[in-house]
Design a protein around this motif. Sequence first.
Motif, PDB file in Angstrom:
ATOM      1  N   ALA A   1       6.051  -5.278   5.977  1.00  0.00           N
ATOM      2  CA  ALA A   1       6.063  -5.526   4.532  1.00  0.00           C
ATOM      3  C   ALA A   1       7.125  -6.556   4.154  1.00  0.00           C
ATOM      4  O   ALA A   1       6.877  -7.434   3.313  1.00  0.00           O
ATOM      5  CB  ALA A   1       6.298  -4.216   3.777  1.00  0.00           C
ATOM      6  N   ALA A   2       8.309  -6.464   4.777  1.00  0.00           N
ATOM      7  CA  ALA A   2       9.406  -7.373   4.424  1.00  0.00           C
ATOM      8  C   ALA A   2       9.073  -8.830   4.726  1.00  0.00           C
ATOM      9  O   ALA A   2       9.255  -9.705   3.861  1.00  0.00           O
ATOM     10  CB  ALA A   2      10.694  -6.947   5.120  1.00  0.00           C
ATOM     11  N   PRO A   3       8.603  -9.182   5.943  1.00  0.00           N
ATOM     12  CA  PRO A   3       8.285 -10.593   6.186  1.00  0.00           C
ATOM     13  C   PRO A   3       7.135 -11.111   5.327  1.00  0.00           C
ATOM     14  O   PRO A   3       7.112 -12.304   4.986  1.00  0.00           O
ATOM     15  CB  PRO A   3       7.915 -10.630   7.679  1.00  0.00           C
ATOM     16  N   ILE A   4       6.195 -10.254   4.975  1.00  0.00           N
ATOM     17  CA  ILE A   4       5.110 -10.690   4.083  1.00  0.00           C
ATOM     18  C   ILE A   4       5.679 -11.020   2.707  1.00  0.00           C
ATOM     19  O   ILE A   4       5.328 -12.034   2.089  1.00  0.00           O
ATOM     20  CB  ILE A   4       4.015  -9.608   3.989  1.00  0.00           C
ATOM     21  N   ARG A   5       6.592 -10.168   2.213  1.00  0.00           N
ATOM     22  CA  ARG A   5       7.239 -10.452   0.922  1.00  0.00           C
ATOM     23  C   ARG A   5       8.009 -11.773   0.982  1.00  0.00           C
ATOM     24  O   ARG A   5       7.889 -12.630   0.098  1.00  0.00           O
ATOM     25  CB  ARG A   5       8.198  -9.323   0.557  1.00  0.00           C
TER      26      ARG A   5
ATOM     27  N   GLY B   1      -3.748  -9.919   3.698  1.00  0.00           N
ATOM     28  CA  GLY B   1      -4.910 -10.141   2.848  1.00  0.00           C
ATOM     29  C   GLY B   1      -5.000  -9.143   1.714  1.00  0.00           C
ATOM     30  O   GLY B   1      -5.396  -9.488   0.590  1.00  0.00           O
ATOM     31  N   THR B   2      -4.616  -7.898   1.989  1.00  0.00           N
ATOM     32  CA  THR B   2      -4.642  -6.876   0.950  1.00  0.00           C
ATOM     33  C   THR B   2      -3.634  -7.185  -0.151  1.00  0.00           C
ATOM     34  O   THR B   2      -3.920  -7.005  -1.341  1.00  0.00           O
ATOM     35  CB  THR B   2      -4.349  -5.492   1.560  1.00  0.00           C
ATOM     36  N   ALA B   3      -2.457  -7.674   0.230  1.00  0.00           N
ATOM     37  CA  ALA B   3      -1.458  -8.053  -0.780  1.00  0.00           C
ATOM     38  C   ALA B   3      -1.984  -9.197  -1.641  1.00  0.00           C
ATOM     39  O   ALA B   3      -1.749  -9.227  -2.861  1.00  0.00           O
ATOM     40  CB  ALA B   3      -0.151  -8.460  -0.100  1.00  0.00           C
ATOM     41  N   ARG B   4      -2.695 -10.123  -1.043  1.00  0.00           N
ATOM     42  CA  ARG B   4      -3.268 -11.231  -1.813  1.00  0.00           C
ATOM     43  C   ARG B   4      -4.402 -10.749  -2.721  1.00  0.00           C
ATOM     44  O   ARG B   4      -4.566 -11.249  -3.829  1.00  0.00           O
ATOM     45  CB  ARG B   4      -3.797 -12.300  -0.852  1.00  0.00           C
ATOM     46  N   PHE B   5      -5.200  -9.819  -2.225  1.00  0.00           N
ATOM     47  CA  PHE B   5      -6.402  -9.396  -2.938  1.00  0.00           C
ATOM     48  C   PHE B   5      -6.140  -8.290  -3.952  1.00  0.00           C
ATOM     49  O   PHE B   5      -6.616  -8.338  -5.093  1.00  0.00           O
ATOM     50  CB  PHE B   5      -7.439  -8.920  -1.915  1.00  0.00           C
TER      51      PHE B   5
END
Length: 307
Positions: free
Chosen positions: A105-109, A57-61
Amino acid sequence: MSSRFLSDEQRARYGRYAGDPGAEQLARHFHLDVADRELIASLRGAHNRVGFAVQLGTARFLGTFLDDPTQAPTAVVTTVARQLGEDRTPSLAVYRDGRQRWRHAAPIRDRYGFRDLERDRAAGFRLARWLYLLCWTGDDRPALLFDRAAAWLLAHKVLLPGLSTLERLIGRVRHRATLRLWSRLTHPLAEQQRQKLVALVTSDDATLETLRATPRRRSPTELLRHLARIDAIRGQGLGLTPSPDLPAAPLGRLARSARVAKPANLTALHEPRRTATLVAQGSRMSVANDEPEHVVVAPGGLLAPAA
């Protein structure tokens, strides 16, 4: 060329939460759909599941990952924990101190299409080109360009780079646009024109101050003085006619800075900045209205107020 232009407040809030997100922001950026929950359910431990969701959510926001997940607002943590069906909201201190947060971090990317600016040359080129267009056509302050660049990165799912990296990029792009403007202003000049411009600021008389004085009130006497000043400007034989495709906003900014600068300060400027500044000023000295969109090129090569 200094690249440090952000205020302390801007530096402090870059890539960080500034209070709790609103209800609409929580619904938009921290909603977990079925695919999200299935992926997160494969993780062991409530702290890892909630921590992963908070980072997603932080990466999206914000367009970044938190160095310290415990700094996430309570509203964010409780929102994702409730969607994951966690009876109790776990402490993220364990998640912060473990190794899993670095591995997440890698799977989110990969799964959600986030990119790193330093590794994605195409994204870096597009951002630089977009910033250059803003610098060439507009008059935004560097701090505003910084905020606009951060918004561009977020909209294109590019993770925020280091603060100094983005500062330096904006500084380089602005400098390139400025050099281009100076070159476009000075390149068409003949040597005689250059000498006359320099003479305006190096002579001991008050010619420059007289020529750039603007009317201060509406009266017949002031109008006659203004017309006499325009004749004096044309009598200098400068013949300045900037290209009509030059951007109005940067040209107007350069002319305004020249208008208020002391002749000694103009003289001290390095080339080609000095000549370009004098060209911008000389082209605008007969303009009563200082707004560039209200002027047109008049006979004689000087700018005059639009009808």
